[in-house]
Design an enzyme around this catalytic site. Structure first.
Site, PDB file in Angstrom:
ATOM      1  N   ASN A  23      22.444 -21.276  11.762  1.00 41.24           N
ATOM      2  CA  ASN A  23      21.187 -20.867  11.102  1.00 41.24           C
ATOM      3  C   ASN A  23      21.254 -21.371   9.670  1.00 41.24           C
ATOM      4  O   ASN A  23      22.325 -21.795   9.209  1.00 41.24           O
ATOM      5  CB  ASN A  23      21.003 -19.342  11.183  1.00 41.24           C
ATOM      6  CG  ASN A  23      22.112 -18.607  10.471  1.00 41.24           C
ATOM      7  OD1 ASN A  23      22.351 -18.815   9.279  1.00 41.24           O
ATOM      8  ND2 ASN A  23      22.836 -17.781  11.211  1.00 41.24           N
ATOM      9  N   ASP A  33      27.197 -20.098  17.626  1.00 38.20           N
ATOM     10  CA  ASP A  33      27.614 -19.978  16.216  1.00 38.20           C
ATOM     11  C   ASP A  33      28.743 -18.950  16.096  1.00 38.20           C
ATOM     12  O   ASP A  33      29.808 -19.211  15.505  1.00 38.20           O
ATOM     13  CB  ASP A  33      26.388 -19.520  15.397  1.00 38.20           C
ATOM     14  CG  ASP A  33      26.562 -19.749  13.897  1.00 38.20           C
ATOM     15  OD1 ASP A  33      25.635 -19.384  13.153  1.00 38.20           O
ATOM     16  OD2 ASP A  33      27.606 -20.290  13.485  1.00 38.20           O
ATOM     17  N   VAL A 119      18.916 -18.199  21.322  1.00 38.89           N
ATOM     18  CA  VAL A 119      18.193 -17.243  20.445  1.00 38.89           C
ATOM     19  C   VAL A 119      16.901 -17.854  19.902  1.00 38.89           C
ATOM     20  O   VAL A 119      15.882 -17.190  19.777  1.00 38.89           O
ATOM     21  CB  VAL A 119      19.123 -16.820  19.261  1.00 38.89           C
ATOM     22  CG1 VAL A 119      18.360 -16.129  18.149  1.00 38.89           C
ATOM     23  CG2 VAL A 119      20.264 -15.969  19.776  1.00 38.89           C
ATOM     24  N   TYR A 120      16.941 -19.143  19.618  1.00 36.59           N
ATOM     25  CA  TYR A 120      15.750 -19.776  19.004  1.00 36.59           C
ATOM     26  C   TYR A 120      14.644 -20.072  20.019  1.00 36.59           C
ATOM     27  O   TYR A 120      13.589 -20.585  19.655  1.00 36.59           O
ATOM     28  CB  TYR A 120      16.156 -21.036  18.230  1.00 36.59           C
ATOM     29  CG  TYR A 120      16.716 -20.739  16.842  1.00 36.59           C
ATOM     30  CD1 TYR A 120      16.880 -19.419  16.398  1.00 36.59           C
ATOM     31  CD2 TYR A 120      17.080 -21.761  15.973  1.00 36.59           C
ATOM     32  CE1 TYR A 120      17.394 -19.141  15.140  1.00 36.59           C
ATOM     33  CE2 TYR A 120      17.593 -21.496  14.703  1.00 36.59           C
ATOM     34  CZ  TYR A 120      17.726 -20.165  14.297  1.00 36.59           C
ATOM     35  OH  TYR A 120      18.229 -19.884  13.045  1.00 36.59           O
TER      36      TYR A 120
HETATM   37  N1  APR Z   1      29.753 -23.052  24.426  1.00 33.08           N
HETATM   38  C1  APR Z   1      28.675 -23.818  24.745  1.00 33.08           C
HETATM   39  N2  APR Z   1      27.411 -23.370  24.692  1.00 33.08           N
HETATM   40  C2  APR Z   1      27.230 -22.079  24.327  1.00 33.08           C
HETATM   41  C3  APR Z   1      28.301 -21.215  23.982  1.00 33.08           C
HETATM   42  C4  APR Z   1      29.601 -21.759  24.045  1.00 33.08           C
HETATM   43  N3  APR Z   1      30.681 -21.045  23.728  1.00 33.08           N
HETATM   44  N4  APR Z   1      27.767 -19.992  23.666  1.00 33.08           N
HETATM   45  C5  APR Z   1      26.430 -20.103  23.838  1.00 33.08           C
HETATM   46  N5  APR Z   1      26.113 -21.346  24.238  1.00 33.08           N
HETATM   47  C6  APR Z   1      24.800 -21.903  24.543  1.00 33.08           C
HETATM   48  C7  APR Z   1      23.699 -20.938  24.903  1.00 33.08           C
HETATM   49  O1  APR Z   1      23.814 -20.543  26.282  1.00 33.08           O
HETATM   50  C8  APR Z   1      22.479 -21.805  24.652  1.00 33.08           C
HETATM   51  O2  APR Z   1      22.212 -22.612  25.788  1.00 33.08           O
HETATM   52  O3  APR Z   1      24.326 -22.531  23.371  1.00 33.08           O
HETATM   53  C9  APR Z   1      22.925 -22.722  23.491  1.00 33.08           C
HETATM   54  C10 APR Z   1      22.277 -22.373  22.152  1.00 33.08           C
HETATM   55  O4  APR Z   1      22.125 -20.973  22.051  1.00 33.08           O
HETATM   56  P1  APR Z   1      22.359 -20.182  20.664  1.00 33.08           P
HETATM   57  O5  APR Z   1      23.792 -20.110  20.376  1.00 33.08           O
HETATM   58  O6  APR Z   1      21.590 -18.906  20.751  1.00 33.08           O
HETATM   59  O7  APR Z   1      21.716 -21.129  19.540  1.00 33.08           O
HETATM   60  P2  APR Z   1      20.185 -21.336  19.143  1.00 33.08           P
HETATM   61  O8  APR Z   1      19.261 -21.063  20.260  1.00 33.08           O
HETATM   62  O9  APR Z   1      20.149 -22.660  18.468  1.00 33.08           O
HETATM   63  O10 APR Z   1      19.934 -20.182  18.051  1.00 33.08           O
HETATM   64  C11 APR Z   1      20.611 -20.281  16.809  1.00 33.08           C
HETATM   65  O11 APR Z   1      21.472 -18.095  17.021  1.00 33.08           O
HETATM   66  O12 APR Z   1      23.697 -17.629  17.012  1.00 33.08           O
HETATM   67  C12 APR Z   1      22.576 -17.650  16.233  1.00 33.08           C
HETATM   68  O13 APR Z   1      23.395 -18.060  14.011  1.00 33.08           O
HETATM   69  C13 APR Z   1      22.703 -18.634  15.111  1.00 33.08           C
HETATM   70  O14 APR Z   1      20.723 -17.868  14.058  1.00 33.08           O
HETATM   71  C14 APR Z   1      21.266 -18.914  14.831  1.00 33.08           C
HETATM   72  C15 APR Z   1      20.639 -18.914  16.216  1.00 33.08           C
END
Ligand code: APR
Length: 316
Positions: A23, A33, A119-120
């Protein structure tokens, strides 16, 4: 393999850099993250504090600390707001800027999560298409190993129209095979007739010799050919320098796709390596589906193969 889609945990990828879906504060969060910060240890957060945040679509590099990866490239994906706020362009920028940062630091291997698809709220199918097409676009110009790491199979939402088209095709082939069996017709009756001209070109040639002759015939450069085949420069050099090189079937097929060979030419290329396209192989049928339609985008073919749990085309 220059581009692959894998199921797994990005924090365990032993690559030069993993990409974090962060983020704008870069101070950690949930999702991938959170996973990355937990695995990397507190030193990562300490370095992130010095970066002054990151704007959506941009990318910043830190060390990997306790991760198997040497570096972490933090990028901030767009929050999905319905598609009318430039989300697509911002998501493309995430992949492009992260790869430009990797290339600028002479990194050779990068692993991405599906940015913004958690999350996004970015629709997973669209997020996948943008990831594959943007990464593929960069790999047409640079030699790099890139893997898209999906945490769960349900994170993979393929193009429905494509999947349904392939399922119908597989069903037709199966019905055909059953019909042939019930009237005891030889399977050969249903195969594409051999191309006598191609057979003549193939006789006496090894896989390597036939491939190099086809590259010249199609007017491709070596670089164009191996990049279109999702094969890296090192492997191609081995094939070029060793007339007796024996490829895996998925590599031989990858070159048939790269050369945009028709069905008969594909069979001849495979035969030089002792293989043939078989109607009893789901993977061969799926590749045959694309060849018959004249669709030779190896990333789209690999997306389909991944969706049907088949081995991808390219490097072994
Ligand atoms: N390895 C690979 N992929 C992963 C892992 C992991 N360990 N954990 C989660 N994912 C996948 C999720 O299933 C999803 O398909 O990563 C993808 C992105 O999901 P998010 O982590 O929620 O990221 P995003 O949608 O970009 O949202 C970013 O979420 O974690 C917070 O700080 C971050 O505010 C920011 C937001």
């Amino acid at each position: 393999m220059p581009f692959s889609i894998v199921l797994g945990d990005i924090t365990q990828q032993a690559v030069d850099a993993i990409v974090n879906a962060a983020n704008p504060t870069l101070l950690g969060g949930g999702g991938v993250d959170g996973c990355i910060h937990r695995a990397a240890g507190p030193e990562l957060l300490a370095e992130c504090r010095t970066l002054g945040g990151c704007r959506t679509g941009e990318a910043k590099l830190t060390k990997g600390y306790r991760l198997p990866a040497n570096y972490v490239i933090h990028t901030v994906g767009p929050i999905w707001q319905g598609g009318g706020q430039g989300e697509r362009q911002l998501l493309e920028s995430c992949y492009r800027n992260a790869l430009e940062l990797a290339i600028g630091h002479n990194l050779e291997s990068v692993a991405f999560p599906l940015i913004s698809a958690g999350v996004y709220g970015y629709p997973k199918g669209e997020a996948l298409k943008i990831a594959v097409s943007t990464i593929g676009g960069v790999l047409e110009r640079f030699d790099l190993d890139v893997r898209l790491v999906l945490y769960r199979k349900e994170d993979f939402v393929p193009d429905r129209a494509l999947t349904e088209g392939i399922e119908r095709y597989l069903q037709r082939k199966e019905d055909f095979a059953c019909a042939a069996y019930s009237v005891r017709m030889p399977r050969a009756a249903f195969c594409v007739p051999p191309d006598l001209n191609e057979i003549e070109k193939r006789i006496g040639k090894s896989f390597s010799e036939y491939l190099l002759a086809k590259i010249d015939e199609k007017g491709l450069s070596d670089v164009e050919c191996y990049r279109r085949a999702n094969v890296d420069r090192k492997l191609f050099s081995k094939i070029r320098s060793n007339p007796d090189y024996h490829p895996q079937k998925n590599t031989a097929l990858a070159f048939a796709v790269a050369l945009r060979l028709n069905y008969g030419e594909t069979q001849e290329l495979l035969r030089t390596a002792g293989y043939t396209l078989s109607d009893s192989s789901k993977s061969d049928l799926i590749v045959g589906y694309f060849i018959e339609r004249g669709e030779f985008d190896i990333y789209r073919i690999n997306e389909a193969l991944f969706g049907f749990d088949q081995k991808l085309l390219g490097q072994a």
